[in-house]
Design a protein around this motif. Structure first.
Motif, PDB file in Angstrom:
ATOM      1  N   LEU A 216     -16.771   2.680   3.627  1.00 38.53           N
ATOM      2  CA  LEU A 216     -15.676   3.208   4.441  1.00 38.53           C
ATOM      3  C   LEU A 216     -16.062   4.488   5.181  1.00 38.53           C
ATOM      4  O   LEU A 216     -15.241   5.041   5.921  1.00 38.53           O
ATOM      5  CB  LEU A 216     -14.463   3.506   3.539  1.00 38.53           C
ATOM      6  N   ILE A 217     -17.284   4.955   5.013  1.00 40.75           N
ATOM      7  CA  ILE A 217     -17.691   6.253   5.555  1.00 40.75           C
ATOM      8  C   ILE A 217     -17.521   6.319   7.077  1.00 40.75           C
ATOM      9  O   ILE A 217     -17.127   7.347   7.625  1.00 40.75           O
ATOM     10  CB  ILE A 217     -19.142   6.622   5.131  1.00 40.75           C
ATOM     11  N   ASN A 218     -17.790   5.211   7.756  1.00 42.41           N
ATOM     12  CA  ASN A 218     -17.697   5.207   9.221  1.00 42.41           C
ATOM     13  C   ASN A 218     -16.262   5.102   9.722  1.00 42.41           C
ATOM     14  O   ASN A 218     -16.021   5.127  10.932  1.00 42.41           O
ATOM     15  CB  ASN A 218     -18.528   4.069   9.804  1.00 42.41           C
TER      16      ASN A 218
ATOM     17  N   SER B 295       0.825  -1.208   0.000  1.00 43.92           N
ATOM     18  CA  SER B 295       0.000   0.000   0.000  1.00 43.92           C
ATOM     19  C   SER B 295       0.860   1.259   0.000  1.00 43.92           C
ATOM     20  O   SER B 295       1.897   1.325   0.653  1.00 43.92           O
ATOM     21  CB  SER B 295      -0.911   0.009   1.234  1.00 43.92           C
ATOM     22  N   SER B 296       0.398   2.269  -0.720  1.00 39.21           N
ATOM     23  CA  SER B 296       1.088   3.559  -0.734  1.00 39.21           C
ATOM     24  C   SER B 296       0.455   4.538   0.257  1.00 39.21           C
ATOM     25  O   SER B 296       0.919   5.672   0.390  1.00 39.21           O
ATOM     26  CB  SER B 296       1.053   4.153  -2.141  1.00 39.21           C
ATOM     27  N   LEU B 297      -0.594   4.110   0.960  1.00 42.82           N
ATOM     28  CA  LEU B 297      -1.227   4.987   1.941  1.00 42.82           C
ATOM     29  C   LEU B 297      -0.308   5.193   3.140  1.00 42.82           C
ATOM     30  O   LEU B 297       0.519   4.344   3.463  1.00 42.82           O
ATOM     31  CB  LEU B 297      -2.568   4.405   2.395  1.00 42.82           C
TER      32      LEU B 297
ATOM     33  N   TYR C 142      -6.809  -9.529  -1.174  1.00 41.75           N
ATOM     34  CA  TYR C 142      -7.317  -8.880   0.046  1.00 41.75           C
ATOM     35  C   TYR C 142      -8.783  -8.451  -0.050  1.00 41.75           C
ATOM     36  O   TYR C 142      -9.347  -8.000   0.949  1.00 41.75           O
ATOM     37  CB  TYR C 142      -6.478  -7.665   0.458  1.00 41.75           C
ATOM     38  N   LEU C 143      -9.402  -8.561  -1.206  1.00 42.94           N
ATOM     39  CA  LEU C 143     -10.785  -8.106  -1.327  1.00 42.94           C
ATOM     40  C   LEU C 143     -11.754  -9.264  -1.101  1.00 42.94           C
ATOM     41  O   LEU C 143     -11.547 -10.364  -1.612  1.00 42.94           O
ATOM     42  CB  LEU C 143     -11.035  -7.504  -2.710  1.00 42.94           C
ATOM     43  N   ASP C 144     -12.826  -8.980  -0.357  1.00 43.28           N
ATOM     44  CA  ASP C 144     -13.891  -9.969  -0.215  1.00 43.28           C
ATOM     45  C   ASP C 144     -14.783  -9.897  -1.451  1.00 43.28           C
ATOM     46  O   ASP C 144     -14.531  -9.125  -2.378  1.00 43.28           O
ATOM     47  CB  ASP C 144     -14.681  -9.757   1.082  1.00 43.28           C
TER      48      ASP C 144
ATOM     49  N   PHE D 273      -6.364  -0.384   9.920  1.00 42.48           N
ATOM     50  CA  PHE D 273      -7.219  -1.032   8.918  1.00 42.48           C
ATOM     51  C   PHE D 273      -6.726  -2.447   8.625  1.00 42.48           C
ATOM     52  O   PHE D 273      -5.522  -2.719   8.665  1.00 42.48           O
ATOM     53  CB  PHE D 273      -7.203  -0.241   7.603  1.00 42.48           C
ATOM     54  N   SER D 274      -7.661  -3.308   8.267  1.00 42.97           N
ATOM     55  CA  SER D 274      -7.289  -4.625   7.748  1.00 42.97           C
ATOM     56  C   SER D 274      -6.724  -4.442   6.343  1.00 42.97           C
ATOM     57  O   SER D 274      -6.855  -3.370   5.733  1.00 42.97           O
ATOM     58  CB  SER D 274      -8.522  -5.536   7.689  1.00 42.97           C
ATOM     59  N   SER D 275      -6.099  -5.487   5.813  1.00 40.16           N
ATOM     60  CA  SER D 275      -5.565  -5.425   4.444  1.00 40.16           C
ATOM     61  C   SER D 275      -6.675  -5.147   3.439  1.00 40.16           C
ATOM     62  O   SER D 275      -6.488  -4.397   2.482  1.00 40.16           O
ATOM     63  CB  SER D 275      -4.861  -6.733   4.089  1.00 40.16           C
ATOM     64  N   GLY D 276      -7.854  -5.742   3.656  1.00 41.81           N
ATOM     65  CA  GLY D 276      -8.986  -5.531   2.756  1.00 41.81           C
ATOM     66  C   GLY D 276      -9.498  -4.102   2.786  1.00 41.81           C
ATOM     67  O   GLY D 276      -9.813  -3.516   1.745  1.00 41.81           O
ATOM     68  N   MET D 277      -9.577  -3.511   3.996  1.00 42.29           N
ATOM     69  CA  MET D 277     -10.025  -2.115   4.101  1.00 42.29           C
ATOM     70  C   MET D 277      -9.006  -1.168   3.468  1.00 42.29           C
ATOM     71  O   MET D 277      -9.378  -0.168   2.851  1.00 42.29           O
ATOM     72  CB  MET D 277     -10.254  -1.746   5.566  1.00 42.29           C
TER      73      MET D 277
END
Length: 197
Positions: free
Chosen positions: A112-114, A77-79, A152-154, A123-127
């Protein structure tokens, strides 16, 4: 149609080790591409080179590229982990001048709004992957490169990604996906670059 990335003899590697050799490649704006290959074949290396994030060696390669807006969602991730999701959005999209209601609409779409005030490190890897996809959706770059798109995506996350790719196709934007095998996520593919050969 003009190419945004082109080479007649692309050779990439790390140190003295060549990973990709003598690859002829031409990527045109508004076309979709996929890069497939087994582990170690150079998929990520090629994707990083296309997105101008490559830190290895470019051996005597003649590369022509046109400046365009481009986002790469890589294996890492680049975040920024110590920033919240909304702080990352503001950091990566500071030139976009986006309205808060549009940001909230996209964050709601990606569920992701909440969590917009929460730190990415929590965050989890998916989030985290959803967050990167949401930022790509907000930025709407000319070219979107994604390494291992489904990792990582459900199921719901994969569906949201597929909807974004479909929207990008209808808007005439390019997407480049890299994975071990074709994941059939794009309606029309200009070229499959098979690094197994």
């Amino acid at each position: 149609m003009s190419s945004f990335f082109e080479s007649s003899n692309l050779e990439l590697g790390y140190g003295n080790q060549v990973v990709i050799s003598n690859l002829k490649i031409s990527l045109e704006a508004s076309k979709n591409y996929e890069i497939i290959g087994k582990n170690g074949s150079g998929k990520t290396t090629l994707l990083m080179c296309i997105s101008n994030n490559f830190i290895g060696n470019i051996f005597n390669s003649d590369i022509k590229r046109i400046n365009n807006s481009l986002i790469e969602i890589g294996a890492v991730s680049s975040l920024i982990p110590k920033l919240s999701l909304i702080e990352n959005i503001n950091y990566f999209l500071y030139k976009q001048n986006l309205q808060q209601d549009l940001i909230d609409k996209i964050l709601t779409k990606y569920e992701l709004i909440n969590f917009k005030g929460d730190l990415i490190e929590d965050f989890s890897s998916g989030m985290t992957k959803r967050s990167e996809i949401a930022i790509a959706d907000l930025k709407n770059p000319d070219v979107l490169c994604i390494d291992e798109p489904k990792v990582y995506l459900d199921e719901n996350g994969i569906q949201l990604l597929l909807e974004l790719l479909k929207k990008r196709e209808s808007d005439g934007n390019s997407s480049i996906l890299s994975s071990q095998e074709s994941i059939n996520s794009l309606i029309s593919i200009e070229r499959t670059i098979d690094l197994n050969d």
